[in-house]
Design a protein around this motif. Structure first.
Motif, PDB file in Angstrom:
ATOM      1  N   VAL A 355       0.864  -1.178   0.000  1.00 39.21           N
ATOM      2  CA  VAL A 355       0.000   0.000   0.000  1.00 39.21           C
ATOM      3  C   VAL A 355       0.903   1.231   0.000  1.00 39.21           C
ATOM      4  O   VAL A 355       1.693   1.438   0.934  1.00 39.21           O
ATOM      5  CB  VAL A 355      -0.931   0.028   1.231  1.00 39.21           C
ATOM      6  CG1 VAL A 355      -1.851   1.237   1.170  1.00 39.21           C
ATOM      7  CG2 VAL A 355      -1.733  -1.265   1.330  1.00 39.21           C
ATOM      8  N   ILE A 356       0.803   2.031  -1.063  1.00 37.38           N
ATOM      9  CA  ILE A 356       1.640   3.223  -1.221  1.00 37.38           C
ATOM     10  C   ILE A 356       0.740   4.450  -1.175  1.00 37.38           C
ATOM     11  O   ILE A 356      -0.268   4.522  -1.890  1.00 37.38           O
ATOM     12  CB  ILE A 356       2.410   3.172  -2.554  1.00 37.38           C
ATOM     13  CG1 ILE A 356       3.282   1.915  -2.610  1.00 37.38           C
ATOM     14  CG2 ILE A 356       3.265   4.424  -2.735  1.00 37.38           C
ATOM     15  CD1 ILE A 356       3.827   1.614  -3.982  1.00 37.38           C
ATOM     16  N   GLU A 358       0.945   8.804  -0.936  1.00 36.47           N
ATOM     17  CA  GLU A 358       1.724  10.046  -0.975  1.00 36.47           C
ATOM     18  C   GLU A 358       3.219   9.762  -1.112  1.00 36.47           C
ATOM     19  O   GLU A 358       4.057  10.378  -0.443  1.00 36.47           O
ATOM     20  CB  GLU A 358       1.446  10.897   0.274  1.00 36.47           C
ATOM     21  CG  GLU A 358      -0.007  11.351   0.363  1.00 36.47           C
ATOM     22  CD  GLU A 358      -0.282  12.175   1.610  1.00 36.47           C
ATOM     23  OE1 GLU A 358       0.657  12.349   2.424  1.00 36.47           O
ATOM     24  OE2 GLU A 358      -1.421  12.650   1.761  1.00 36.47           O
ATOM     25  N   GLY A 359       3.534   8.796  -1.958  1.00 37.58           N
ATOM     26  CA  GLY A 359       4.927   8.510  -2.266  1.00 37.58           C
ATOM     27  C   GLY A 359       5.677   7.737  -1.199  1.00 37.58           C
ATOM     28  O   GLY A 359       6.912   7.661  -1.247  1.00 37.58           O
ATOM     29  N   ARG A 360       4.959   7.144  -0.247  1.00 34.64           N
ATOM     30  CA  ARG A 360       5.605   6.361   0.810  1.00 34.64           C
ATOM     31  C   ARG A 360       4.882   5.035   0.995  1.00 34.64           C
ATOM     32  O   ARG A 360       3.667   4.947   0.787  1.00 34.64           O
ATOM     33  CB  ARG A 360       5.607   7.132   2.139  1.00 34.64           C
ATOM     34  CG  ARG A 360       6.483   8.381   2.137  1.00 34.64           C
ATOM     35  CD  ARG A 360       6.354   9.114   3.469  1.00 34.64           C
ATOM     36  NE  ARG A 360       7.331  10.186   3.598  1.00 34.64           N
ATOM     37  CZ  ARG A 360       7.161  11.415   3.123  1.00 34.64           C
ATOM     38  NH1 ARG A 360       6.044  11.725   2.474  1.00 34.64           N
ATOM     39  NH2 ARG A 360       8.107  12.336   3.288  1.00 34.64           N
ATOM     40  N   LEU A 361       5.621   4.032   1.414  1.00 31.95           N
ATOM     41  CA  LEU A 361       5.008   2.749   1.728  1.00 31.95           C
ATOM     42  C   LEU A 361       4.372   2.837   3.112  1.00 31.95           C
ATOM     43  O   LEU A 361       5.030   3.223   4.079  1.00 31.95           O
ATOM     44  CB  LEU A 361       6.064   1.635   1.714  1.00 31.95           C
ATOM     45  CG  LEU A 361       5.530   0.207   1.863  1.00 31.95           C
ATOM     46  CD1 LEU A 361       4.721  -0.201   0.643  1.00 31.95           C
ATOM     47  CD2 LEU A 361       6.681  -0.784   2.078  1.00 31.95           C
ATOM     48  N   VAL A 362       3.097   2.469   3.201  1.00 31.13           N
ATOM     49  CA  VAL A 362       2.396   2.551   4.490  1.00 31.13           C
ATOM     50  C   VAL A 362       1.857   1.208   4.951  1.00 31.13           C
ATOM     51  O   VAL A 362       1.404   1.082   6.098  1.00 31.13           O
ATOM     52  CB  VAL A 362       1.250   3.582   4.441  1.00 31.13           C
ATOM     53  CG1 VAL A 362       1.785   4.980   4.171  1.00 31.13           C
ATOM     54  CG2 VAL A 362       0.194   3.198   3.405  1.00 31.13           C
ATOM     55  N   GLY A 363       1.873   0.198   4.082  1.00 31.45           N
ATOM     56  CA  GLY A 363       1.355  -1.098   4.484  1.00 31.45           C
ATOM     57  C   GLY A 363       1.868  -2.201   3.585  1.00 31.45           C
ATOM     58  O   GLY A 363       2.220  -1.964   2.428  1.00 31.45           O
TER      59      GLY A 363
END
Length: 453
Positions: A355-356, A358-363
């Motif tokens: 799960v990406i 705003e340009g970051r991996l979050v999940g």
């Protein structure tokens, strides 16, 4: 003489706080209050399977703690707290004065309001006493109804199957592990356990439980019926906040704390499952019912009680299950449908989800045979990317197309350097020669604690 410190609860958060506090300030008086001797709750499934004996469950003993200079009040329960006089009342009529008090009271299982669910043949799988009782009941040919299909139920499931039980799972929501997985990987899990003889009923609830001829008979909302020798209730947990609420300390879902684990009452801290602490993703506060978060929060609280200026960076949710040869790992906001979802389905029960946002991996979710999930460092790298919140840049697009490129992205965006730069307690890491060695007297299995202080 330093002021007195009282810790309520000998779980992971309480013990971590005691050890951190004594490592930083060995002369500081500490009293540990606990209604149970400390043991590893997450090891109870191995005890139930017969893989470890009860004595190996202990996480500390009185001799170790007293050797550190800790007064141990075991078998005692705190019943009231008076922040104005800074006193804690115990169930034997005694009271303790404190300069600093840590509430590490944990959480408890909840039981739905179902007629007949109280009484013999019904238990939780939460305490050592629960595990002892279940071990005397669960055996070859016994029918066990697992009421709830979440993480706690699935921690118990392999042990029950290993003991030769026949297991039925009843989950009220539309798929199993609803707080850990989205629908697709959850269905893969359902197929896997069904193939190993587990009956799974999702979107279903128990309406009533009756006792007939020594058996438990459950009536389901959809009209079905389940017979069992024992019902194991795993329908959720709730933080133990009653002591804080009675004392007028701010409580929402859990005991509200700041980044040093301080509550709204001066000198009172909270950590572990009872605390409502910062989440590493987004900065909101919520209870985190996982052992690594409890340990980290306990360490921060212990350092703060020792007078250190510390800041808790936030908890990262991470759960790992091993289900009869299938490993399931969920990290961060793994169920989210917001942002860019990158999924790949392999052969058989094999699955990866990123799960990406705003340009970051979050999940991230990893599911597959036990021989494969941890055969690569992908799980640890996903955790590192989420924890560091490193900007992915062009790698966000690459991962959206192919989640198997995770390992390359991890190094390309500099996640290792971002993780190494800071420690849990927020102090910049330094070369070993600049570190301070803190001797911990009579601390078995630890010797000298080396860290940045």
């Amino acid at each position: 003489m330093p002021g007195s410190n009282v810790v309520v609860g000998a779980g992971p958060a309480g013990l971590a706080a005691v050890r951190e506090l004594k490592a930083r300030d060995p002369r500081s008086p500490v009293t540990l209050v606990s209604d149970e001797a400390p043991y590893a709750r997450m090891a109870l499934p191995y005890f139930l399977k017969g893989e470890i004996v009860e004595e190996r469950l202990a996480t500390a003993d009185r001799g170790e703690l007293e050797g550190m200079g800790v007064e141990v009040l075991s078998g005692r329960r705190a019943i009231s707290l008076d922040p104005a006089s800074r006193t804690l009342q115990l169930d034997d009529g005694s009271s303790l004065s404190y300069e600093n008090l840590l509430l590490a009271t944990g959480c408890r299982p909840v039981k739905p309001d179902v007629p007949g669910l109280e009484g013999p043949g019904v238990s939780h799988f939460w305490t050592l006493a629960d595990a002892r009782a279940l071990s005397s009941t669960a055996g070859p040919g016994k029918d066990i109804l697992l009421l709830g299909g979440g993480f706690i139920a699935f921690v118990a499931l392999p042990a029950l199957l290993a003991r030769g039980c026949r297991v039925t799972v009843v989950e009220a929501l539309e798929h199993v592990l609803p707080r850990m997985l989205s629908a697709l990987p959850a269905r893969l899990v359902e197929g896997w356990i069904s193939g190993r003889g587990v009956a799974v009923h999702t979107g279903e609830t128990l309406e009533a439980l009756e006792r007939r001829d020594g058996r438990l008979v459950g009536a389901l909302r959809g009209g079905g019926r389940v017979e069992a020798d024992h019902v194991l209730v795993a329908t959720g947990i709730a933080p133990n906040v009653e002591l804080a609420r009675q004392a007028g300390i701010r409580v929402e879902t859990g005991i509200v704390v700041d980044d040093a684990m301080r509550t709204s009452s001066p000198g009172v801290y909270a950590a572990g499952d009872c605390a409502q602490a910062r989440d590493i993703l987004g900065g909101s506060t919520t209870p985190h019912y996982i052992q690594p978060a409890a340990v980290d929060q306990g360490r921060v609280a212990g350092a703060a009680m020792a007078g250190e200026e510390v800041r808790y960076p936030g908890s990262l949710s991470m759960n790992n299950l091993s289900l009869m040869g299938l490993d399931v790992v969920a990290v961060g906001d793994a169920r989210s449908e917001e942002g860019t979802l990158s999924e790949i389905r392999g052969h058989g029960p094999s699955y990866r989800r990123l799960v990406i946002r705003e340009g970051r991996l979050v999940g991230a979710v990893f599911l597959g045979p036990s021989s494969e999930v941890f055969a690569t460092p992908a799980v640890g790298m996903a955790k590192g990317l989420i924890q560091s919140q490193a900007e992915l840049g062009r790698w966000a697009g690459v991962l959206a197309e192919d989640p198997l490129q995770l390992e390359k992205a991890y190094f390309a965006v500099g996640a290792p350097a971002a993780i190494i730069r800071t420690t849990l307690l927020g102090v910049p890491s330094r070369p070993r020669r600049e570190r301070t060695e803190v001797p911990v007297a009579n601390w078995p299995h630890h010797g000298t604690l080396v860290g940045t202080v």
